[in-house]
Design a protein around this motif. Sequence first.
Motif, PDB file in Angstrom:
ATOM      1  N   SER A  85       5.148  -8.662  -7.604  1.00  0.00           N
ATOM      2  CA  SER A  85       5.829  -7.680  -7.377  1.00  0.00           C
ATOM      3  C   SER A  85       5.379  -7.039  -5.991  1.00  0.00           C
ATOM      4  O   SER A  85       5.572  -5.561  -6.201  1.00  0.00           O
ATOM      5  N   LEU A  86       5.190  -7.668  -5.075  1.00  0.00           N
ATOM      6  CA  LEU A  86       4.643  -6.834  -3.863  1.00  0.00           C
ATOM      7  C   LEU A  86       5.917  -6.117  -3.068  1.00  0.00           C
ATOM      8  O   LEU A  86       6.911  -6.386  -3.407  1.00  0.00           O
ATOM      9  N   LYS A  87       5.215  -4.989  -2.746  1.00  0.00           N
ATOM     10  CA  LYS A  87       5.892  -3.895  -2.057  1.00  0.00           C
ATOM     11  C   LYS A  87       5.780  -3.750  -0.562  1.00  0.00           C
ATOM     12  O   LYS A  87       4.569  -4.244  -0.210  1.00  0.00           O
ATOM     13  N   PRO A  88       6.784  -3.450   0.483  1.00  0.00           N
ATOM     14  CA  PRO A  88       6.315  -3.208   1.751  1.00  0.00           C
ATOM     15  C   PRO A  88       5.171  -2.523   2.085  1.00  0.00           C
ATOM     16  O   PRO A  88       4.158  -2.892   2.920  1.00  0.00           O
ATOM     17  N   GLU A  89       4.646  -1.401   1.080  1.00  0.00           N
ATOM     18  CA  GLU A  89       3.742  -0.749   1.507  1.00  0.00           C
ATOM     19  C   GLU A  89       2.293  -1.402   1.053  1.00  0.00           C
ATOM     20  O   GLU A  89       1.162  -0.818   1.246  1.00  0.00           O
ATOM     21  N   ASP A  90       2.385  -2.238   0.390  1.00  0.00           N
ATOM     22  CA  ASP A  90       1.304  -3.288   0.097  1.00  0.00           C
ATOM     23  C   ASP A  90       0.800  -4.159   1.444  1.00  0.00           C
ATOM     24  O   ASP A  90      -0.302  -4.683   1.383  1.00  0.00           O
ATOM     25  N   THR A  91       1.487  -3.977   2.551  1.00  0.00           N
ATOM     26  CA  THR A  91       0.915  -4.634   3.818  1.00  0.00           C
ATOM     27  C   THR A  91      -0.131  -4.016   4.439  1.00  0.00           C
ATOM     28  O   THR A  91      -0.328  -2.922   4.382  1.00  0.00           O
ATOM     29  N   ALA A  92      -1.262  -4.913   4.540  1.00  0.00           N
ATOM     30  CA  ALA A  92      -2.398  -4.591   5.079  1.00  0.00           C
ATOM     31  C   ALA A  92      -3.438  -5.577   5.306  1.00  0.00           C
ATOM     32  O   ALA A  92      -2.798  -6.659   5.086  1.00  0.00           O
ATOM     33  N   VAL A  93      -4.397  -5.496   5.800  1.00  0.00           N
ATOM     34  CA  VAL A  93      -5.644  -6.657   5.844  1.00  0.00           C
ATOM     35  C   VAL A  93      -6.331  -6.198   4.396  1.00  0.00           C
ATOM     36  O   VAL A  93      -6.729  -5.191   4.290  1.00  0.00           O
ATOM     37  N   TYR A  94      -6.434  -7.504   3.882  1.00  0.00           N
ATOM     38  CA  TYR A  94      -7.188  -7.331   2.513  1.00  0.00           C
ATOM     39  C   TYR A  94      -8.536  -7.858   2.679  1.00  0.00           C
ATOM     40  O   TYR A  94      -9.044  -8.806   3.171  1.00  0.00           O
ATOM     41  N   TYR A  95      -9.481  -7.207   2.310  1.00  0.00           N
ATOM     42  CA  TYR A  95     -10.961  -7.520   2.341  1.00  0.00           C
ATOM     43  C   TYR A  95     -11.515  -7.749   0.988  1.00  0.00           C
ATOM     44  O   TYR A  95     -11.433  -6.866   0.023  1.00  0.00           O
TER      45      TYR A  95
END
Length: 126
Positions: A85-95
């Motif tokens: 259920s991904l949202k646009p605000e989940d956009t990021a670089v994940y480490y």
Amino acid sequence: QVQLVESGGGLVQAGDSLRLSCAASGRTSRAYNKGWFRQAPGKEREFVAAISTSGINTDYADFVEGRFAISRDNAKNTVYLQMNSLKPEDTAVYYCAAQSKPIPQPRREGDEYDYWGQGTQVTISS
């Protein structure tokens, strides 16, 4: 030393799912609790989820709201982050990160982690 390599990022639409992986190599016996963090453009790095060495204890940021699940396969030296259920605000670089001390409870603070991967880009379109 421990090397961490993330994979699984990409561009998906809102509501879709992604599964991130983080493979550890090197002196993996020194990589205990594992965590996922993320950093969006112009924002500070933030905690996403963490898992203890055994996999029994997990912790999630409030914004996850039951959408993400962290897991690990110690035989493969790999930790996963299933994101639904991904949202646009989940956009990021994940480490991906690992602690070098065998403490029972995984931490939320990035400063508590000793090893970091290079990150994988996750982009969610609306």
